[in-house]
Design an enzyme around this catalytic site. Structure first.
Site, PDB file in Angstrom:
ATOM      1  N   CYS A   2       0.821  -1.206   0.000  1.00  0.00           N
ATOM      2  CA  CYS A   2       0.000   0.000   0.000  1.00  0.00           C
ATOM      3  C   CYS A   2       0.858   1.261   0.000  1.00  0.00           C
ATOM      4  CB  CYS A   2      -0.868   0.020   1.252  1.00  0.00           C
ATOM      5  SG  CYS A   2      -1.895  -1.432   1.407  1.00  0.00           S
ATOM      6  N   ARG A  27       5.338  -0.043  -6.197  1.00  0.00           N
ATOM      7  CA  ARG A  27       5.330  -0.818  -4.955  1.00  0.00           C
ATOM      8  C   ARG A  27       4.377  -2.005  -5.028  1.00  0.00           C
ATOM      9  NH1 ARG A  27       7.138   1.953  -0.393  1.00  0.00           N
ATOM     10  NH2 ARG A  27       5.635   0.816   0.867  1.00  0.00           N
ATOM     11  N   TRP A  74      -2.928  -2.750  -1.542  1.00  0.00           N
ATOM     12  CA  TRP A  74      -2.507  -4.125  -1.845  1.00  0.00           C
ATOM     13  C   TRP A  74      -3.256  -4.997  -0.850  1.00  0.00           C
ATOM     14  CZ3 TRP A  74       0.384  -8.139   0.522  1.00  0.00           C
ATOM     15  CH2 TRP A  74       0.914  -9.093  -0.347  1.00  0.00           C
ATOM     16  N   ASN A 102      -1.851   2.322   5.798  1.00  0.00           N
ATOM     17  CA  ASN A 102      -0.928   1.236   5.417  1.00  0.00           C
ATOM     18  C   ASN A 102      -0.677   0.385   6.657  1.00  0.00           C
ATOM     19  OD1 ASN A 102      -0.652   2.450   2.960  1.00  0.00           O
ATOM     20  ND2 ASN A 102       1.510   2.998   3.200  1.00  0.00           N
ATOM     21  N   GLY A 103      -0.459  -0.919   6.469  1.00  0.00           N
ATOM     22  CA  GLY A 103      -0.145  -1.779   7.615  1.00  0.00           C
ATOM     23  C   GLY A 103      -1.327  -2.656   7.974  1.00  0.00           C
ATOM     24  N   GLU A 494      18.548 -17.818  -6.663  1.00  0.00           N
ATOM     25  CA  GLU A 494      18.133 -16.484  -7.089  1.00  0.00           C
ATOM     26  C   GLU A 494      17.597 -16.514  -8.529  1.00  0.00           C
ATOM     27  OE1 GLU A 494      17.402 -13.839  -5.763  1.00  0.00           O
ATOM     28  OE2 GLU A 494      17.620 -12.259  -7.247  1.00  0.00           O
ATOM     29  N   LYS A 498      13.877 -15.323  -9.626  1.00  0.00           N
ATOM     30  CA  LYS A 498      13.642 -14.310 -10.664  1.00  0.00           C
ATOM     31  C   LYS A 498      12.663 -14.845 -11.701  1.00  0.00           C
ATOM     32  CE  LYS A 498      14.757 -11.306  -9.284  1.00  0.00           C
ATOM     33  NZ  LYS A 498      15.464 -11.137  -8.065  1.00  0.00           N
ATOM     34  N   GLU A 501       9.005 -15.208 -10.254  1.00  0.00           N
ATOM     35  CA  GLU A 501       8.236 -14.023  -9.868  1.00  0.00           C
ATOM     36  C   GLU A 501       7.775 -13.185 -11.053  1.00  0.00           C
ATOM     37  OE1 GLU A 501      11.960 -11.324  -8.148  1.00  0.00           O
ATOM     38  OE2 GLU A 501      10.014 -11.120  -7.238  1.00  0.00           O
ATOM     39  N   HIS A 517      19.219 -37.338  -5.456  1.00  0.00           N
ATOM     40  CA  HIS A 517      18.480 -37.654  -4.223  1.00  0.00           C
ATOM     41  C   HIS A 517      16.992 -37.342  -4.355  1.00  0.00           C
ATOM     42  CE1 HIS A 517      22.211 -38.597  -2.220  1.00  0.00           C
ATOM     43  NE2 HIS A 517      22.723 -37.454  -2.644  1.00  0.00           N
ATOM     44  N   LYS A 616       6.602  -4.419  -4.032  1.00  0.00           N
ATOM     45  CA  LYS A 616       8.037  -4.123  -3.974  1.00  0.00           C
ATOM     46  C   LYS A 616       8.550  -4.186  -2.540  1.00  0.00           C
ATOM     47  CE  LYS A 616      12.070  -2.940  -5.321  1.00  0.00           C
ATOM     48  NZ  LYS A 616      12.869  -4.070  -5.857  1.00  0.00           N
TER      49      LYS A 616
HETATM   50  C1  AGP Z   1      13.099  -9.952  -5.112  1.00  0.00           C
HETATM   51  O1  AGP Z   1      13.087 -10.013  -6.475  1.00  0.00           O
HETATM   52  C2  AGP Z   1      11.841  -9.927  -4.432  1.00  0.00           C
HETATM   53  N1  AGP Z   1      10.892  -9.109  -5.026  1.00  0.00           N
HETATM   54  C3  AGP Z   1      11.802 -10.093  -2.927  1.00  0.00           C
HETATM   55  O2  AGP Z   1      12.200 -11.404  -2.693  1.00  0.00           O
HETATM   56  C4  AGP Z   1      12.620  -9.145  -2.013  1.00  0.00           C
HETATM   57  O3  AGP Z   1      13.980  -9.367  -2.189  1.00  0.00           O
HETATM   58  C5  AGP Z   1      12.199  -9.383  -0.554  1.00  0.00           C
HETATM   59  O4  AGP Z   1      10.839  -9.041  -0.411  1.00  0.00           O
HETATM   60  C6  AGP Z   1      13.025  -8.609   0.441  1.00  0.00           C
HETATM   61  O5  AGP Z   1      12.923  -7.241   0.254  1.00  0.00           O
HETATM   62  P1  AGP Z   1      13.962  -6.243   0.913  1.00  0.00           P
HETATM   63  O6  AGP Z   1      15.291  -6.528   0.317  1.00  0.00           O
HETATM   64  O7  AGP Z   1      13.450  -4.872   0.564  1.00  0.00           O
HETATM   65  O8  AGP Z   1      13.944  -6.501   2.387  1.00  0.00           O
END
Ligand code: AGP
Length: 621
Positions: A2, A27, A74, A102-103, A494, A498, A501, A517, A616
């Site tokens: 949000c 965001r 959100w 927010n929150g 990682e 990527k 997501e 395994h 974000k």
């Molecule tokens: C990464 O591509 C993600 N969108 C997500 O995993 C992100 O790294 C995670 O939410 C942590 O965020 P931060 O680094 O702002 O704490």
């Protein structure tokens, strides 16, 4: 997550509110809304829309509103509907209260029950509407909107940033925060004050920012239309306080897309510059110093016997890479934990532990809570590696290192990750030096390698078209497997994150030795297998693992170093990067995986910067 934007100004605030919401779009959100109080009107005008801010903008005309609040939502409590979108309104007995939040309000259920008994009717399923009715109920009993907000704040449990307006208080905007950021932007005219949950929504108007502290309450008010705005700031105990005005270096241009198709593309290509900026002080000084991490770092490092890293998502993967460096260079035992798991686990705190949190945003609720949990366990030596100087994480940590990646807008983290790795490598070297594990010659040789890193990264980025060429072969796939060994296993993790997501292809990563395994059972011609294959001491082990894949008909995509001798063949695709970069190799090998995910997502026509369901900055648990 949000976002909040609000303003009290001499001219119509609507264009600023819409522009601010657009700047917060990165965001992640699913609905948007705004509410304004027009000059001389006794009624608040509210607009809400499911979907993009552009939809909201179509509904909202220009007016004479000098006061307004706006929000991108959100969904957490309640589905994505217009009724659940903010602002939320409470109307009755000649009073209209409207607010954005927010929150999460954790005690919303009991408050909702009490308010229903008092006759309030709920139009949404949100926790926020509870606050609107509570403020309405309280304002009816008080003469002052700020006092009412303070009384409400004392009843709320959870994390929040709230901005509210009232039909009885035409020249007043009130706000409060706890555990969620809220920033004042002081306009160039004394008649204009802005408020937002993220500095990027303010920098089109001002660079003069006031960061509210946890528990702060603020009232912005003016006597007459167009008059000077007075600021009243109270701390959580109700005492008047001053908070410093800080000049942000963020400019409107920093958050502009420029010639790129997407923020993710821009940010991938900014990596050489971001790394150079992050490393500038060290490679310039030609020597490592603990003071890079804070004034007391030297004495803290001298006592450190164990490192505990806490982070989420991509930042957690940076921590996993760092463990290899910390253990091999500094000979420090290191534990890396997912923040959301650590905070609820009954762990045994080891004495002389340095707690390192890693976060791009510095506002990730789970990471902040994990840090607090570590402190409550008696672990008081804390270091934050973060990209946002004014963030909650930086303020909550005694030592800090700022990655200088610049604002990262794309939800998929790219330049934040590589600069986090650079910071963690510097930390490992510094700890190694302090522990007499690094000779002067080794220090110089690592600094030379770091100096060459931005150029090496440019060379990897120049191979974009080759990785884009692979993307077409993934478009129709439903699953993918990523393999790596040793320090490149977290890089495989990682790469899989990527891909999932932004392309929504199910992807898993394994340490290649684990294949036999279990996961080998998944391998067939429909399963692309991406292997990270640096020319290191584990290369031959990895080669054997990849033979196991080929023998089962799996299609292999190998990202290799020069000299690894992978010959392209039917079912075996190879792209070679440069010479092996030694300990810095993970920083180079992750970039092709970013490029691959980006091009697969593009080919599947996805909104690369705003993938579905994701935000974000994850400011709720
Ligand atoms: C990464 O591509 C993600 N969108 C997500 O995993 C992100 O790294 C995670 O939410 C942590 O965020 P931060 O680094 O702002 O704490």
């Amino acid at each position: 997550m949000c976002g909040i934007v609000a303003a009290l100004a001499a001219s119509d605030v609507t264009p600023f509110l819409i522009d601010g919401l657009r700047r917060l779009e990165y965001r992640g959100y699913d609905s948007a809304g705004l509410a304004v109080l027009e000059e001389g009107s006794a009624h608040i005008r509210r607009h809400r829309a499911v979907g993009r801010v552009a939809e909201l903008a179509k509904q909202v005309g220009q007016g004479e509103a000098g006061l307004g609040i706006a929000h991108t939502r959100w969904a957490t409590h309640g589905a994505v509907t217009e009724d659940n979108a903010h602002p939320h309104l409470s109307v009755g007995q000649g009073l209209e209260i409207c607010l954005v939040h927010n929150g999460i309000i954790e005690n919303h259920a009991s408050l909702r029950h009490e308010l229903k008994q008092a006759g309030y009717v709920f139009a949404s399923q949100t926790d926020t509407e509870v606050v609107a009715h509570l403020l309405h109920q309280t304002r009816l009993k008080t003469t002052d909107l700020l006092q009412a907000l303070m009384m409400v704040q004392r009843q709320l449990q959870g994390a929040y940033a709230i901005a509210a307006i009232s039909s009885k208080d035409p020249g007043t905007l009130v706000a409060t925060r706890l555990g969620a950021p809220l920033i004042l932007g002081l306009g160039h005219q004394t008649t204009d004050v802005f408020l937002a949950s993220d500095a990027s929504a303010l920098v089109s108007q001002t660079q003069d920012l006031v960061y509210l502290e946890d528990g702060d309450l603020v009232a912005l008010s003016r006597e007459a239309s167009g008059g000077v705005v007075q600021r009243r700031l109270l701390d959580r105990s109700g005492q008047t306080v001053e908070r410093p005005i800080q000049q942000t270096s963020l400019s409107a241009d920093d958050v502009a897309l420029g010639p790129y198709g997407h923020y993710m593309q821009k940010e991938m290509f900014e990596q050489p510059g971001a790394l150079a900026n992050t490393l500038e002080m060290v490679v310039g000084a030609n020597s490592l110093s603990a003071s890079l991490f804070g004034q007391s770092a030297a004495s803290v490092f001298a006592q450190t016997e164990h490192v505990l890293i806490l982070a989420c998502g991509t930042s957690f993967h940076a921590g996993l890479v760092a463990r290899y460096w910390l253990e091999s260079l500094a000979h420090l035992p290191c534990t890396v934990e997912i923040a959301s798991e650590y905070r609820y686990r009954q762990s045994v705190p080891l004495p002389k532990t340095l707690v390192i949190t890693i976060s791009q945003s510095g506002e990730t609720a789970d990471t902040l809570a994990a840090l607090e949990h570590a402190k409550s366990q008696g672990l008081s030596q804390t270091l934050a590696i973060c990209n946002v100087p004014e963030s909650s994480l930086i303020r909550a940590s005694s030592l800090r290192f700022l990655t200088r990646a610049g604002p990262e807008i794309g939800v998929a983290s790219t330049k934040a990750f590589t600069t986090q790795l650079a910071a963690l490598f510097l930390l490992s070297l510094t700890l190694a030096k302090g522990r007499q594990r690094l000779s002067a010659a080794e220090e110089q040789s690592h600094l030379t390698a770091l100096r060459h890193l931005p150029a090496a990264l440019k060379t990897v980025l120049a191979a974009e078209s080759a990785f884009a060429g692979w993307a077409g072969r993934f478009v129709q796939k439903s699953h993918a497997l990523f393999l790596g060994r040793g320090i490149h296993y977290p890089i495989a993790l990682e790469g899989a994150l990527k891909l999932k997501e932004i392309s929504y292809i199910h992807a898993e990563a394994y340490a290649a030795g684990e294949l036999k395994h279990g996961p080998l059972a998944l391998v067939d011609a429909e399963m692309p297998v991406v292997a990270v294959a640096p020319n290191d001491q584990l290369l031959e082990k990895l080669r054997s693992n990849l033979e196991e894949v080929r023998a089962r008909g799996g299609e292999l995509y190998v990202i290799a170093d020069q000299g690894t001798r992978f010959e392209p063949a039917e079912g075996l695709h190879v792209i070679e990067l440069g010479d092996h970069a030694g300990l810095l190799s993970p920083i180079l090998h992750v970039v092709p995986l970013q490029l691959l995910a980006y091009h697969v997502a593009l080919a599947r026509n996805h909104d690369v910067d705003k993938p579905r369901n994701l935000a974000k900055s994850v400011t709720v648990e």
